[in-house]
Design a protein around this motif. Structure first.
Motif, PDB file in Angstrom:
ATOM      1  N   LEU A 131       6.467   1.088  11.040  1.00 53.02           N
ATOM      2  CA  LEU A 131       5.331  -0.378  11.070  1.00 53.02           C
ATOM      3  C   LEU A 131       6.742  -1.123  10.267  1.00 53.02           C
ATOM      4  O   LEU A 131       7.477  -1.112   9.107  1.00 53.02           O
ATOM      5  N   THR A 132       7.108  -2.405  11.216  1.00 49.93           N
ATOM      6  CA  THR A 132       7.516  -3.324   9.832  1.00 49.93           C
ATOM      7  C   THR A 132       6.284  -4.780   9.983  1.00 49.93           C
ATOM      8  O   THR A 132       5.978  -5.116  11.474  1.00 49.93           O
ATOM      9  N   ALA A 133       6.618  -5.192   8.469  1.00 47.02           N
ATOM     10  CA  ALA A 133       4.961  -6.713   8.878  1.00 47.02           C
ATOM     11  C   ALA A 133       5.038  -6.358   7.385  1.00 47.02           C
ATOM     12  O   ALA A 133       4.977  -6.248   6.303  1.00 47.02           O
ATOM     13  N   GLY A 134       4.543  -8.370   7.620  1.00 46.13           N
ATOM     14  CA  GLY A 134       4.500  -8.924   6.499  1.00 46.13           C
ATOM     15  C   GLY A 134       5.345  -8.930   5.125  1.00 46.13           C
ATOM     16  O   GLY A 134       5.675  -8.750   4.754  1.00 46.13           O
ATOM     17  N   GLY A 135       7.322  -8.468   6.052  1.00 42.99           N
ATOM     18  CA  GLY A 135       8.327  -8.665   5.386  1.00 42.99           C
ATOM     19  C   GLY A 135       8.783  -7.193   4.618  1.00 42.99           C
ATOM     20  O   GLY A 135       9.783  -7.183   3.842  1.00 42.99           O
ATOM     21  N   ASN A 136       8.104  -6.277   5.004  1.00 44.28           N
ATOM     22  CA  ASN A 136       7.887  -4.957   4.509  1.00 44.28           C
ATOM     23  C   ASN A 136       8.411  -3.612   5.754  1.00 44.28           C
ATOM     24  O   ASN A 136       7.624  -3.878   7.083  1.00 44.28           O
ATOM     25  N   ALA A 137       9.367  -2.116   5.209  1.00 44.55           N
ATOM     26  CA  ALA A 137       8.870  -1.661   6.456  1.00 44.55           C
ATOM     27  C   ALA A 137       8.598  -0.431   5.603  1.00 44.55           C
ATOM     28  O   ALA A 137       8.621  -0.228   4.935  1.00 44.55           O
ATOM     29  N   PHE A 138       7.783  -0.168   6.828  1.00 46.13           N
ATOM     30  CA  PHE A 138       6.287   0.848   6.136  1.00 46.13           C
ATOM     31  C   PHE A 138       7.094   2.141   6.994  1.00 46.13           C
ATOM     32  O   PHE A 138       7.713   2.526   7.484  1.00 46.13           O
ATOM     33  N   TYR A 139       6.943   3.248   6.417  1.00 50.64           N
ATOM     34  CA  TYR A 139       7.423   4.470   6.512  1.00 50.64           C
ATOM     35  C   TYR A 139       6.779   5.864   5.648  1.00 50.64           C
ATOM     36  O   TYR A 139       6.167   5.838   5.251  1.00 50.64           O
ATOM     37  N   GLU A 140       7.091   7.121   6.507  1.00 51.78           N
ATOM     38  CA  GLU A 140       6.551   7.886   5.581  1.00 51.78           C
ATOM     39  C   GLU A 140       7.643   9.320   5.857  1.00 51.78           C
ATOM     40  O   GLU A 140       9.135   8.837   6.586  1.00 51.78           O
ATOM     41  N   ARG A 141       7.661   9.359   4.942  1.00 52.83           N
ATOM     42  CA  ARG A 141       9.033  11.012   4.246  1.00 52.83           C
ATOM     43  C   ARG A 141       8.117  12.080   5.102  1.00 52.83           C
ATOM     44  O   ARG A 141       7.224  12.924   5.124  1.00 52.83           O
ATOM     45  N   ARG A 142       9.172  12.393   6.010  1.00 53.27           N
ATOM     46  CA  ARG A 142       9.387  13.692   6.908  1.00 53.27           C
ATOM     47  C   ARG A 142      10.618  14.715   6.312  1.00 53.27           C
ATOM     48  O   ARG A 142      12.110  13.887   6.928  1.00 53.27           O
ATOM     49  N   PRO A 143      10.632  16.218   7.109  1.00 49.93           N
ATOM     50  CA  PRO A 143      11.907  16.530   7.587  1.00 49.93           C
ATOM     51  C   PRO A 143      12.410  16.102   8.627  1.00 49.93           C
ATOM     52  O   PRO A 143      12.338  15.327   9.428  1.00 49.93           O
ATOM     53  N   ALA A 144      14.118  15.791   8.617  1.00 46.85           N
ATOM     54  CA  ALA A 144      14.777  15.448   8.985  1.00 46.85           C
ATOM     55  C   ALA A 144      14.565  15.741  10.961  1.00 46.85           C
ATOM     56  O   ALA A 144      14.695  14.162  11.750  1.00 46.85           O
ATOM     57  N   ALA A 145      14.443  16.682  11.070  1.00 44.21           N
ATOM     58  CA  ALA A 145      14.528  17.330  12.682  1.00 44.21           C
ATOM     59  C   ALA A 145      13.109  17.180  13.187  1.00 44.21           C
ATOM     60  O   ALA A 145      12.562  17.011  13.978  1.00 44.21           O
ATOM     61  N   GLN A 146      12.430  15.974  12.255  1.00 43.68           N
ATOM     62  CA  GLN A 146      10.769  15.330  12.915  1.00 43.68           C
ATOM     63  C   GLN A 146      10.556  14.096  12.573  1.00 43.68           C
ATOM     64  O   GLN A 146       9.446  13.148  13.211  1.00 43.68           O
ATOM     65  N   VAL A 147      11.838  13.550  12.470  1.00 41.51           N
ATOM     66  CA  VAL A 147      12.016  11.677  12.261  1.00 41.51           C
ATOM     67  C   VAL A 147      12.399  10.960  14.023  1.00 41.51           C
ATOM     68  O   VAL A 147      13.163  12.038  14.134  1.00 41.51           O
TER      69      VAL A 147
END
Length: 162
Positions: A131-147
């Motif tokens: 998500l990108t909202a309110g001036g921020n980009a939100f993310y999960e950390r995942r193994p590279a193959a799952q991104v």
């Protein structure tokens, strides 16, 4: 010198812990408001709810402190001075903070526990953006193959109200 019995020792420890908790002067609502106020720049309800959702994801994760204030106070995790700076105008922050504490979560935040300013970019291969909202980009950390979303999506607002 006062004599302390074993039964009194537990009472004294509890009293000291409660005193330390009370001396911080911040409730979970205060801490949530501060996180939303300083991290989303009061830009949108979606941005504030997303920040609050990240805080709650951390509280519930077992990897971070198990309280809202514990998470928000973590050194180096949130805006400098988040617990000490003066909040000038709290327009709508309280309502959003109360709502998140009652269980509302941003519908797209999922398990994200991280965010950064939307106009910055980082080139790590483990950042799955949700998500990108309110001036921020939100993310999960995942193994590279799952991104599957390696760049912040276009900003999306209006999913949580206002």
């Amino acid at each position: 010198m006062a004599f302390v019995t074993p039964g009194m020792r537990g009472t004294l420890v509890l009293a000291a812990a409660l005193g330390a908790l009370a001396s911080c002067g911040h409730t979970p609502l205060d801490c949530m408001e501060r996180a939303m106020y300083f991290e989303s720049n009061r830009s949108s309800r979606d941005g504030m709810v997303a920040v609050g959702s990240v805080v709650m994801n951390r509280v519930e994760s077992g990897k971070y402190p198990n309280s809202v204030c514990g998470v928000v106070r973590q050194r180096g995790q949130f805006a400098p001075g988040i617990m000490t700076k003066r909040m000038k105008e709290k327009t709508n922050v309280r309502e959003a903070a109360q709502s998140v504490l009652r269980g509302e979560r941003h519908p797209l935040i999922g398990n994200a526990q991280f965010f950064h300013t939307a106009n910055r970019s980082y080139h790590y291969d483990n950042m799955h953006y949700v998500l990108t909202a309110g001036g921020n980009a939100f993310y999960e950390r995942r193994p590279a193959a799952q991104v599957t979303q390696s760049a912040p999506p276009a900003p999306l607002e209006g999913l949580t109200g206002w």
